[in-house]
Write a protein that holds these residues in place. Structure first.
Motif, short mmCIF file in Angstrom:
data_model
loop_
_atom_site.label_atom_id
_atom_site.label_comp_id
_atom_site.label_asym_id
_atom_site.label_seq_id
_atom_site.Cartn_x
_atom_site.Cartn_y
_atom_site.Cartn_z
N VAL A 35 -15.33 44.29 42.41
CA VAL A 35 -14.85 43.44 43.48
C VAL A 35 -13.98 42.35 42.85
CG1 VAL A 35 -16.92 43.85 44.90
CG2 VAL A 35 -16.84 41.84 43.39
N TYR A 36 -13.33 41.53 43.68
CA TYR A 36 -12.58 40.38 43.15
C TYR A 36 -13.56 39.33 42.65
CZ TYR A 36 -7.80 41.64 44.42
OH TYR A 36 -6.57 42.24 44.47
N GLY A 37 -13.26 38.77 41.46
CA GLY A 37 -14.06 37.70 40.90
C GLY A 37 -13.37 36.36 41.05
N LEU A 38 -14.17 35.30 41.12
CA LEU A 38 -13.62 33.94 41.17
C LEU A 38 -13.77 33.32 39.79
CD1 LEU A 38 -12.36 31.62 42.67
CD2 LEU A 38 -14.64 30.92 43.42
N GLY A 39 -12.66 33.29 39.05
CA GLY A 39 -12.71 32.94 37.64
C GLY A 39 -12.53 31.46 37.37
N SER A 133 -7.10 38.56 28.14
CA SER A 133 -6.34 38.51 26.89
C SER A 133 -5.39 37.32 26.88
CB SER A 133 -5.55 39.81 26.73
OG SER A 133 -4.75 39.77 25.58
N GLU A 134 -4.71 37.10 27.99
CA GLU A 134 -3.76 35.98 28.08
C GLU A 134 -4.49 34.65 28.02
OE1 GLU A 134 -0.18 34.01 28.30
OE2 GLU A 134 -0.38 36.20 28.22
N PHE A 135 -5.64 34.57 28.69
CA PHE A 135 -6.40 33.31 28.71
C PHE A 135 -7.03 33.03 27.36
CE2 PHE A 135 -10.54 31.17 29.55
CZ PHE A 135 -10.02 29.92 29.87
N GLY A 136 -7.55 34.05 26.71
CA GLY A 136 -8.09 33.90 25.37
C GLY A 136 -9.47 33.30 25.28
N GLY A 137 -10.28 33.45 26.33
CA GLY A 137 -11.63 32.92 26.30
C GLY A 137 -12.48 33.54 27.38
N PRO A 138 -13.78 33.16 27.45
CA PRO A 138 -14.69 33.74 28.44
C PRO A 138 -14.45 33.13 29.83
CG PRO A 138 -15.83 32.08 27.15
CD PRO A 138 -14.46 32.20 26.55
N LEU A 139 -14.54 33.98 30.85
CA LEU A 139 -14.37 33.54 32.23
C LEU A 139 -15.66 33.75 33.01
CD1 LEU A 139 -10.85 34.95 33.19
CD2 LEU A 139 -11.46 32.57 32.64
N ALA A 140 -16.20 32.67 33.55
CA ALA A 140 -17.29 32.79 34.51
C ALA A 140 -16.68 33.27 35.82
CB ALA A 140 -17.97 31.44 34.71
N ALA A 141 -17.27 34.32 36.41
CA ALA A 141 -16.61 34.88 37.60
C ALA A 141 -17.60 35.61 38.49
CB ALA A 141 -15.48 35.82 37.19
N PRO A 142 -18.20 34.90 39.46
CA PRO A 142 -18.94 35.59 40.52
C PRO A 142 -17.94 36.19 41.51
CG PRO A 142 -18.82 33.27 41.02
CD PRO A 142 -18.14 33.46 39.68
N SER A 143 -18.43 36.89 42.51
CA SER A 143 -17.53 37.45 43.51
C SER A 143 -16.79 36.33 44.25
CB SER A 143 -18.30 38.32 44.51
OG SER A 143 -19.34 37.57 45.13
N ALA A 144 -15.54 36.61 44.61
CA ALA A 144 -14.64 35.59 45.17
C ALA A 144 -14.75 35.52 46.69
CB ALA A 144 -13.20 35.86 44.75
N ASN A 145 -15.93 35.07 47.15
CA ASN A 145 -16.20 34.96 48.58
C ASN A 145 -17.17 33.80 48.80
OD1 ASN A 145 -18.09 36.81 47.14
ND2 ASN A 145 -19.23 36.65 49.04
N PRO A 146 -17.24 33.28 50.03
CA PRO A 146 -18.29 32.29 50.31
C PRO A 146 -19.66 32.88 50.03
CG PRO A 146 -16.65 32.28 52.06
CD PRO A 146 -16.34 33.46 51.18
N SER A 147 -20.55 32.10 49.47
CA SER A 147 -21.85 32.59 49.03
C SER A 147 -22.61 33.25 50.18
CB SER A 147 -22.68 31.43 48.47
OG SER A 147 -23.88 31.91 47.93
N GLY A 148 -23.15 34.44 49.88
CA GLY A 148 -23.95 35.16 50.85
C GLY A 148 -23.17 36.05 51.78
N ARG A 149 -21.84 35.93 51.80
CA ARG A 149 -21.04 36.72 52.73
C ARG A 149 -20.54 38.00 52.06
NH1 ARG A 149 -19.82 33.95 57.34
NH2 ARG A 149 -19.58 36.09 58.14
N ILE A 150 -19.79 38.81 52.83
CA ILE A 150 -19.35 40.11 52.34
C ILE A 150 -18.44 39.93 51.13
CG2 ILE A 150 -18.24 42.29 52.97
CD1 ILE A 150 -18.56 41.42 55.92
#
Length: 315
Positions: A35-39, A133-150
């Motif tokens: 799914v899309y992540g929110l980085g 690769s471009e960012f060069g570091g770790p990305l925290a990334a849950p799904s990119a949606n309001p919490s609990g929604r689809i």
């Protein structure tokens, strides 16, 4: 809140712009195969805090950290032979490994929700890999949606839920797998913490042993374990063979229905369609959503997990 959310093409210029936003502490939604992540920069405490704010996510719910390669994961967690075996078999791909957190990683403590473990994943989507690769570091990334929604499987889903709350959306098209990653805990015997886009049978075949399973009353140890999650606004009923007159019907296999996850009864196709179909039905619904029975095999375990959480009582 952001004055405006920028839409970026998934080309070299867009990826470079997205990496620059992340480096400055901004939030960028990006595609993965699931799914899309929110980085956000996993080392930037304020940026990670903004993930929770943008999503309305409880602070006790940990995040997955996305890494570019195994070497990057080894810097963050106590790697093991089992982790190495699984990574060689399934990374990059829809598998998240939860391992003991190393000390002095520089990660924000918000990422782990103060747990002694960290969830790490190496995504397979080429746009996600180019961004890491471009960012060069770790990305925290849950799904990119309001919490609990689809969960979002297209950039338009992200825009509907988070426009004005994040800096940018990197549009890489539709996600192929369509459900979140499978999560395994590796602090002792491998344990299934969340079924997902990699079927458990494939994992067990690679390990040569069955996975242990998390008990439902155990404390949260990984993302995606909230009882009510992935939910549309409309009420959801499961395992329905005769929908009510006021319900839209989400089908599986040859049948008459409003939308069909897979007319052919293909679980891979059903997983890819799940969240997109739930978004469409939620937009159309004036009553509830009824869902046909889905087999509890292969990817059906992940599909039914998401549907059970979508149908759970809301708190």
């Amino acid at each position: 809140m952001c004055a405006e959310t920028t839409h970026l093409a998934a080309d070299p210029a867009g990826i470079k712009a997205a990496a620059a936003i992340l480096a400055e502490g901004g939030l960028v939604a990006f595609p993965t195969e699931t799914v899309y992540g929110l980085g956000a920069d996993a080392r930037n405490n304020l940026a990670v805090a903004r993930i929770f704010e943008a999503k309305g996510r409880p602070r006790f719910n940990p995040l997955i950290v996305h890494v570019a390669d195994v070497a990057a994961a080894r810097l963050l967690v106590e790697w093991s032979d089992t982790a190495d075996r699984l990574a060689q078999a399934f990374w990059p791909g829809p598998l998240t490994l939860v391992l003991p957190l190393k000390s002095n990683t520089g990660l924000s403590p918000l990422v782990t929700a103060e747990l002694p473990t960290l969830a790490v994943r190496m995504p397979a989507h080429l746009v996600a890999r180019d961004l890491l690769s471009e960012f060069g570091g770790p990305l925290a990334a849950p799904s990119a949606n309001p919490s609990g929604r689809i969960s979002p499987t297209a950039a338009a889903h992200v825009a509907t839920g988070l426009s004005g709350r994040i800096e940018a959306i990197l549009d890489g098209g539709t996600c192929d797998v369509g459900v979140e990653s499978t999560i395994l805990g590796l602090w002792s015997q491998p344990i299934l913490l969340r079924p997902g886009g990699l079927p458990t049978g494939v994992i067990e075949a690679a390990l040569g042993a069955p996975l242990a399973h998390r008990e439902s009353n155990e404390p949260l140890s990984a993302p995606g374990q909230m009882a009510s999650h992935y939910a549309p606004g409309a009420h959801v009923r499961l395992n329905v063979t005769e929908p009510r007159a006021d319900e839209l019907y989400l089908g599986f296999g040859p049948m008459t229905c409003t939308l069909n996850l897979s007319q052919a009864g293909d679980l891979t196709e059903a997983a890819a369609n799940l969240f997109a179909h739930l978004h469409r039905l939620d937009d159309m619904a004036t009553g509830g959503i009824a869902v046909a029975p889905i087999p509890e095999t292969g990817l059906g375990l992940a599909i039914n997990d998401r549907l059970c959480r979508a149908a759970a009582p809301r708190f």
